[in-house]
Scaffold this active site. Sequence first.
Site, short mmCIF file in Angstrom:
data_model
loop_
_atom_site.label_atom_id
_atom_site.label_comp_id
_atom_site.label_asym_id
_atom_site.label_seq_id
_atom_site.Cartn_x
_atom_site.Cartn_y
_atom_site.Cartn_z
N LYS A 23 -20.93 -4.60 2.18
CA LYS A 23 -20.59 -5.42 1.40
C LYS A 23 -21.14 -5.57 -0.17
O LYS A 23 -22.50 -5.44 -0.02
CB LYS A 23 -20.65 -7.11 2.02
CG LYS A 23 -19.99 -7.92 1.23
CD LYS A 23 -19.93 -9.52 2.27
CE LYS A 23 -19.31 -10.53 1.69
NZ LYS A 23 -19.33 -11.77 2.46
N SER B 57 -14.92 -13.98 3.59
CA SER B 57 -15.00 -13.36 2.36
C SER B 57 -15.21 -11.91 2.37
O SER B 57 -15.23 -11.01 1.57
CB SER B 57 -16.09 -13.97 1.34
OG SER B 57 -17.42 -14.00 2.07
N SER C 176 -17.60 -16.06 6.88
CA SER C 176 -17.08 -14.83 6.55
C SER C 176 -17.20 -13.49 7.02
O SER C 176 -16.42 -12.50 6.52
CB SER C 176 -17.90 -14.63 5.00
OG SER C 176 -17.17 -15.71 4.17
N1 GLN Z 1 -14.79 -19.32 3.59
C1 GLN Z 1 -15.96 -19.90 3.44
C2 GLN Z 1 -16.29 -20.38 2.03
O1 GLN Z 1 -15.37 -20.06 1.27
C3 GLN Z 1 -17.04 -19.48 3.96
C4 GLN Z 1 -17.63 -18.07 3.07
C5 GLN Z 1 -18.89 -17.40 3.75
O2 GLN Z 1 -19.03 -17.41 4.88
N2 GLN Z 1 -19.20 -16.61 2.71
O3 GLN Z 1 -17.24 -20.75 1.88
#
Ligand code: GLN
Length: 484
Positions: free
Chosen positions: A76, A151, A175
């Site tokens: 990532k 994400s 995420s």
């Molecule tokens: N979707 C969640 C957010 O927008 C989790 C993001 C993540 O785990 N980095 O914060």
Amino acid sequence: MIFSSYKHLRNKLLEREITCESVVRDYLGRIQQNRHRNVYIAVFEKEALERARELDRKLENGERPGRLFGLPMAIKDNIAIEGFGLTCASAILSNYTAVYHATVVDRLLAEDAVFLGKVNMDEFAMGSSNENSAFGPVLNPFDEKRVPGGSSGGSAASVAGDLAMAALGSDTGGSVRQPAGFCNVVGLKPTYGRVSRYGLVAFGSSFDQIGVLAGNCDDAALVLGVIAGKDQFDTTSSGHAVPDYPAEMKSVSVDGLKIGVPREYFPETLHGTVASVVKKRLDELQEAGAELVDITLPGSDYAIAAYYILTTAEASSNLARFDGARYGYRSEKADNLSEMYVNSRTEGFGSEVKRRIMLGTYVLSAGYYDTYYKKAQQVRRVFLNSYKEAFDRVDVIAGPTSPFPPFGIGDKTEDPLEMYLADVFTVPASIAGMPAVSVPAGFDDTGLPVGLQLIGDFFREGTILGVARSIQEAWQNQGELQEK
Ligand code: GLN
């Protein structure tokens, strides 16, 4: 050449039936053919091939192959690999090159993994659909009109589309797990502190964990065993001994296992086929001797609110360093220092990141600190206690990973709150800091993947992976495995 597991690939490599170079070429070819899915931000074509040849020579010279010898991986783009871009899918870091390796990167390289490139994500890991990327959305390999989740959308789509055999993602509130669920792969978020965050660009530091995405639990366990453990560069990393995860996982027996099924995870509003697919898998576990225990998790209604207060507060502070002076993008349109700061940040950050910086600055402001930030910290404590109590009664907690199957690109971009609700089942384990895994559980009636989430007590990664493994094996043996 597509391999069912890393073990399968490894055997072929060690028996010299194939070379690392041919494997890497094969993956690079598929990445090229699937450019339109926008999975990779950078492909390390030349470097990956060079590395593969180096590994082939290593074997020829009779040197001992590492634990991940020749494993083709995607990383990532918020994890630092020295000498390569580290964009976090943001315009503000579009020209930034990492100056050191993240600890996880050092550990993977020491065990002979091969990096194919850096993968797409929501900007600074903020999002649930991979649509908040300065590089554009990633397409879900199961239906290219739908999102892969986020994400870590690029990480999940890379493994699901055979564009990498395993990937690293980061999970702050879901995420790794949510995109794994949307793409039919295994996604593990370890216990907070299990894996060093050194070299991971911070979002919500008291939540962030690097996690693993893989096609099956054996591969996930193997990679976790390599990246886990104390790191002198991250004081929050745990000194808890790293077990032999593959062995620990295999020793888990479903017979006699107590599985907590929280009422809060099966609300009236839960998507019908998500509920039925998950329940079917739980019934099978019961038939195999597990006991399903009805539990409640007090505080669940406040999970999303507490999460978005705490993580935006941390993000507003963490992202203050991107000011045009020290890192990445600097606006040309400025006559003085303060204009340079403002314009660099205005032009460099996307709208979701700005929204969170503003929200986080607000909840930390003197007049509102007690009302929001302190309250949310108290909710965090309630949560921790309710999970601890649950683990006095059960071995693992199970439920759906996401309240709905993968949604269409653009469906939720107009309404940020709607997007935040995608995390309703993943955020709680992040608030409590406990390990959790999403495992493929089946498909809805239109062929879209459904993920099942298992949450474990602190440092019980081996246990949740073991249960996940028996779920994946059981339904895949029923011949339900769908061709991609
Ligand atoms: N979707 C969640 C957010 O927008 C989790 C993001 C993540 O785990 N980095 O914060």
